[in-house]
Design a protein around this motif. Structure first.
Motif, PDB file in Angstrom:
ATOM      1  N   ALA A 167     -11.431 -15.778   2.898  1.00 19.12           N
ATOM      2  CA  ALA A 167     -10.424 -16.491   2.113  1.00 19.12           C
ATOM      3  C   ALA A 167      -9.830 -15.566   1.059  1.00 19.12           C
ATOM      4  O   ALA A 167     -10.553 -14.899   0.317  1.00 19.12           O
ATOM      5  N   GLY A 168      -8.509 -15.517   1.018  1.00 17.98           N
ATOM      6  CA  GLY A 168      -7.805 -14.732   0.017  1.00 17.98           C
ATOM      7  C   GLY A 168      -7.618 -13.273   0.360  1.00 17.98           C
ATOM      8  O   GLY A 168      -6.842 -12.578  -0.299  1.00 17.98           O
ATOM      9  N   SER A 169      -8.291 -12.787   1.388  1.00 18.51           N
ATOM     10  CA  SER A 169      -8.186 -11.367   1.733  1.00 18.51           C
ATOM     11  C   SER A 169      -7.066 -11.134   2.738  1.00 18.51           C
ATOM     12  O   SER A 169      -7.023 -11.795   3.784  1.00 18.51           O
ATOM     13  N   PRO A 170      -6.180 -10.175   2.490  1.00 27.66           N
ATOM     14  CA  PRO A 170      -5.141  -9.833   3.462  1.00 27.66           C
ATOM     15  C   PRO A 170      -5.600  -8.778   4.465  1.00 27.66           C
ATOM     16  O   PRO A 170      -4.790  -8.252   5.224  1.00 27.66           O
ATOM     17  N   HIS A 171      -6.895  -8.475   4.461  1.00 24.11           N
ATOM     18  CA  HIS A 171      -7.415  -7.413   5.315  1.00 24.11           C
ATOM     19  C   HIS A 171      -8.424  -7.972   6.314  1.00 24.11           C
ATOM     20  O   HIS A 171      -9.183  -8.895   6.006  1.00 24.11           O
ATOM     21  N   SER A 206       0.816  -1.198   0.000  1.00 25.39           N
ATOM     22  CA  SER A 206       0.000   0.000   0.000  1.00 25.39           C
ATOM     23  C   SER A 206       0.858   1.259   0.000  1.00 25.39           C
ATOM     24  O   SER A 206       1.948   1.304   0.557  1.00 25.39           O
ATOM     25  N   THR A 207       0.321   2.310  -0.617  1.00 30.54           N
ATOM     26  CA  THR A 207       1.058   3.566  -0.638  1.00 30.54           C
ATOM     27  C   THR A 207       1.211   4.159   0.745  1.00 30.54           C
ATOM     28  O   THR A 207       1.983   5.093   0.936  1.00 30.54           O
ATOM     29  N   ALA A 208       0.489   3.601   1.726  1.00 34.33           N
ATOM     30  CA  ALA A 208       0.637   4.106   3.084  1.00 34.33           C
ATOM     31  C   ALA A 208       2.042   3.912   3.623  1.00 34.33           C
ATOM     32  O   ALA A 208       2.423   4.520   4.612  1.00 34.33           O
ATOM     33  N   LEU A 223      -4.917  -2.110   7.399  1.00 28.82           N
ATOM     34  CA  LEU A 223      -4.163  -3.249   7.926  1.00 28.82           C
ATOM     35  C   LEU A 223      -3.975  -4.259   6.806  1.00 28.82           C
ATOM     36  O   LEU A 223      -4.943  -4.656   6.161  1.00 28.82           O
ATOM     37  N   ASP A 224      -2.736  -4.650   6.574  1.00 30.85           N
ATOM     38  CA  ASP A 224      -2.409  -5.614   5.528  1.00 30.85           C
ATOM     39  C   ASP A 224      -1.616  -6.756   6.149  1.00 30.85           C
ATOM     40  O   ASP A 224      -0.468  -6.573   6.573  1.00 30.85           O
ATOM     41  N   ILE A 225      -2.245  -7.912   6.224  1.00 33.09           N
ATOM     42  CA  ILE A 225      -1.620  -9.076   6.860  1.00 33.09           C
ATOM     43  C   ILE A 225      -0.296  -9.422   6.186  1.00 33.09           C
ATOM     44  O   ILE A 225       0.630  -9.937   6.824  1.00 33.09           O
ATOM     45  N   ARG A 226      -0.157  -9.123   4.906  1.00 31.43           N
ATOM     46  CA  ARG A 226       1.035  -9.531   4.139  1.00 31.43           C
ATOM     47  C   ARG A 226       2.278  -8.743   4.502  1.00 31.43           C
ATOM     48  O   ARG A 226       3.398  -9.198   4.235  1.00 31.43           O
ATOM     49  N   THR A 227       2.125  -7.560   5.099  1.00 31.53           N
ATOM     50  CA  THR A 227       3.270  -6.656   5.238  1.00 31.53           C
ATOM     51  C   THR A 227       3.452  -6.057   6.625  1.00 31.53           C
ATOM     52  O   THR A 227       4.503  -5.477   6.900  1.00 31.53           O
ATOM     53  N   ASP A 258      -6.341 -18.676  -1.581  1.00 33.47           N
ATOM     54  CA  ASP A 258      -7.112 -19.581  -0.720  1.00 33.47           C
ATOM     55  C   ASP A 258      -6.722 -19.460   0.749  1.00 33.47           C
ATOM     56  O   ASP A 258      -7.173 -20.263   1.581  1.00 33.47           O
ATOM     57  N   LEU A 259      -5.925 -18.444   1.110  1.00 38.31           N
ATOM     58  CA  LEU A 259      -5.440 -18.359   2.483  1.00 38.31           C
ATOM     59  C   LEU A 259      -6.441 -17.664   3.399  1.00 38.31           C
ATOM     60  O   LEU A 259      -7.027 -16.642   3.048  1.00 38.31           O
ATOM     61  N   VAL A 260      -6.617 -18.238   4.584  1.00 38.53           N
ATOM     62  CA  VAL A 260      -7.469 -17.664   5.626  1.00 38.53           C
ATOM     63  C   VAL A 260      -6.583 -17.321   6.816  1.00 38.53           C
ATOM     64  O   VAL A 260      -5.788 -18.148   7.276  1.00 38.53           O
ATOM     65  N   THR A 261      -6.710 -16.096   7.299  1.00 39.41           N
ATOM     66  CA  THR A 261      -5.906 -15.636   8.426  1.00 39.41           C
ATOM     67  C   THR A 261      -6.711 -15.683   9.710  1.00 39.41           C
ATOM     68  O   THR A 261      -7.838 -15.177   9.782  1.00 39.41           O
ATOM     69  N   PHE A 262      -6.129 -16.290  10.725  1.00 34.78           N
ATOM     70  CA  PHE A 262      -6.666 -16.250  12.084  1.00 34.78           C
ATOM     71  C   PHE A 262      -5.745 -15.375  12.927  1.00 34.78           C
ATOM     72  O   PHE A 262      -4.518 -15.548  12.907  1.00 34.78           O
TER      73      PHE A 262
END
Length: 272
Positions: free
Chosen positions: A76-80, A4-6, A88-92, A119-123
């Motif tokens: 599923a698939g969302s990094p937010h 993100s540009t943030a 908030l970005d789970i990836r970074t 297909d990733l789900v974040t807990f």
């Protein structure tokens, strides 16, 4: 995918929540341990799994709420996870991750941009850093924060309730206290069931399978003085031991002690 540009706001921006500032700093590759950071805000442990395993893992957390209290979950698939924070970005936004394949740690990257899948789900699981704020507010010393190291964590002989491929030992975190302080710590942390609650064991590490208190399985050792006892809380690193035991083809976690900082407030998790 691009960050993100943030990330451009990685300096100390006036008016940003401390939690968002922390995430932007980590997104920019700055910082290390999150202990004592963004005081007042909830930090979380990560378990990121393919969707085919998400149902069984969700059930595992329900069966083992002390080590695995869920405070957030992604689509599923969302990094937010909007409920946990703006931008908030789970990836970074975590200082360091662990990428697991067949139960082994293959890599510890500082971002997941090249590992992310649809297909990733974040807990996001509650973290003991939340109740540490309440302990310190009551004047109790937190040794690993004083020494600027990661909390010591240990695999135990306490078996978790299994669900599907998920089974294995509970991981605990340890803080040393004088006996009177330990009693107060029990009273305080009982109010925080969403972030592990009361301790699972006091004193006598060998009774829960810890052979050497000076050699934690995760984090850093801290001294336990002669007039102190070790106090053990269930720990959100438990899924890492379980993922290793399950030998999942692919999974991602945070590196122990390096958490996701959310916009939730610790005080809002207290039940009393």
């Amino acid at each position: 995918m691009t960050v993100s540009t943030a990330v451009q706001h990685s300096g100390s921006d006036v008016g940003l929540l401390p939690s968002l500032q922390a995430r932007l700093d980590y997104r920019a590759g700055k910082g290390w341990s999150t202990a004592g950071l963004a005081n007042g805000f909830v930090q979380g442990n990560l378990a990121i799994l393919p969707e085919k395993y998400a149902g069984a893992f969700h059930r595992f957390c329900q069966l083992n709420p002390k080590p695995c209290p869920i405070i957030g979950m992604s689509d599923a698939g969302s990094p937010h996870i909007p409920a946990l924070g703006a931008d908030l970005d789970i990836r970074t936004d975590v200082p360091r991750y662990r990428v697991w394949r067949d139960g082994e740690i293959m890599e510890e990257p500082t971002h997941l941009l090249s590992h992310w899948r649809d297909d990733l789900v974040t807990f996001v699981l509650g973290c003991s850093f939340s109740f540490e704020e309440a302990l310190m507010a009551d004047g109790l010393p937190i040794r690993h924060i004083e020494r600027k190291v990661r909390v010591p964590m240990y695999r135990t002989n306490i078996a978790c309730q299994p669900s599907g491929p998920f089974a294995g030992p509970m991981v605990v975190s340890m803080r040393p206290f004088k006996p009177a302080q330990a009693i107060r710590a029990v009273q305080i942390t009982t109010r925080f069931p969403a972030v592990h609650g009361a301790p699972v064991h006091l004193g006598h590490p060998h009774l829960i399978g810890i052979k050497d208190i000076n050699k934690p399985d995760y984090g850093d050792p801290v001294p336990v003085e002669d007039d102190e006892i070790p106090v053990f809380w269930a720990c959100g690193v438990t899924p890492q031991a379980v993922i290793a035991a399950a030998k999942l083809p692919f999974a991602i976690t945070h590196a122990p002690g390096l958490m996701l900082v959310t916009d939730l407030k610790n005080k809002d998790l207290a039940v009393l």
